[in-house]
Design a protein around this motif. Sequence first.
Motif, PDB file in Angstrom:
ATOM      1  N   ARG A  44       0.845  -1.195   0.000  1.00  0.00           N
ATOM      2  CA  ARG A  44       0.000   0.000   0.000  1.00  0.00           C
ATOM      3  C   ARG A  44       0.878   1.241   0.000  1.00  0.00           C
ATOM      4  N   LEU A  45       0.616   2.144  -0.941  1.00  0.00           N
ATOM      5  CA  LEU A  45       1.349   3.407  -1.017  1.00  0.00           C
ATOM      6  C   LEU A  45       0.377   4.568  -0.951  1.00  0.00           C
ATOM      7  N   SER A  46       0.757   5.598  -0.228  1.00  0.00           N
ATOM      8  CA  SER A  46      -0.031   6.819  -0.196  1.00  0.00           C
ATOM      9  C   SER A  46       0.267   7.618  -1.453  1.00  0.00           C
ATOM     10  N   LYS A  47      -0.774   7.950  -2.201  1.00  0.00           N
ATOM     11  CA  LYS A  47      -0.586   8.756  -3.405  1.00  0.00           C
ATOM     12  C   LYS A  47      -0.275  10.208  -3.055  1.00  0.00           C
ATOM     13  N   LEU A  48      -0.499  10.598  -1.805  1.00  0.00           N
ATOM     14  CA  LEU A  48      -0.156  11.936  -1.355  1.00  0.00           C
ATOM     15  C   LEU A  48       1.334  12.049  -1.034  1.00  0.00           C
ATOM     16  N   ALA A  49       1.962  10.929  -0.675  1.00  0.00           N
ATOM     17  CA  ALA A  49       3.367  10.934  -0.284  1.00  0.00           C
ATOM     18  C   ALA A  49       4.316  10.581  -1.425  1.00  0.00           C
ATOM     19  N   VAL A  50       3.808   9.958  -2.480  1.00  0.00           N
ATOM     20  CA  VAL A  50       4.649   9.507  -3.590  1.00  0.00           C
ATOM     21  C   VAL A  50       4.246  10.262  -4.860  1.00  0.00           C
ATOM     22  N   PRO A  51       5.205  10.918  -5.521  1.00  0.00           N
ATOM     23  CA  PRO A  51       4.869  11.594  -6.785  1.00  0.00           C
ATOM     24  C   PRO A  51       4.307  10.592  -7.799  1.00  0.00           C
ATOM     25  N   GLU A  52       3.357  11.040  -8.595  1.00  0.00           N
ATOM     26  CA  GLU A  52       2.682  10.150  -9.546  1.00  0.00           C
ATOM     27  C   GLU A  52       3.655   9.417 -10.464  1.00  0.00           C
ATOM     28  N   VAL A  53       4.712  10.082 -10.908  1.00  0.00           N
ATOM     29  CA  VAL A  53       5.678   9.446 -11.818  1.00  0.00           C
ATOM     30  C   VAL A  53       6.479   8.347 -11.134  1.00  0.00           C
ATOM     31  N   GLU A  54       6.486   8.304  -9.797  1.00  0.00           N
ATOM     32  CA  GLU A  54       7.221   7.281  -9.049  1.00  0.00           C
ATOM     33  C   GLU A  54       6.346   6.130  -8.581  1.00  0.00           C
TER      34      GLU A  54
END
Length: 172
Positions: free
Chosen positions: A140-150
């Motif tokens: 699970r990854l937070s989309k707020l914490a990880v840039p979309e390109v990553e």
Amino acid sequence: RIVSQPQTLATLKVSGVRNISPVRRVSEHSVFAEAWGIILTCEQEVAHDVAFLGVRASYLSKAAAQEQNVFLCKVHRTSDSRFERVVTLSPATKGVSGDKTKDGAMSKAASDSPLQKSQRDKDAPPVSSSPSYPPTLQWRLSKLAVPEVELPVRGQELCIHIPADQIYLVTD
């Protein structure tokens, strides 16, 4: 306590742990996760009667290949909600990849040549084919914490870290 320190297979499941595998004790601080075909180093001492391990999906992370408990995985599927991405991964290899000993030195497994790693993988215990424990991991990854390109995408191979201090071991 049920959520922070699950003691049984039932409490792993009830508390929301998504990554569960039958295990076999390898040494005082390591186990072989049968569902994923990998050896994990654990911070806590491994009991002789250990039966399962669990790791929360949010505890996995992307990492460099030279760390302890890092494995090459392939992204099979992604699922997005508004604020998070759930990634389904499967370890690309059996056995240990990039392990360090407790004092930080590279283990013999990490310094092996590709041929030696191939031989070690052949020597790894067979992977369980139990349908109850899929050979995949959820991350699970937070989309707020990880840039979309990553954010991971389907088909991508990347190194995933499973923290030794976040592995739940149960004897159920």
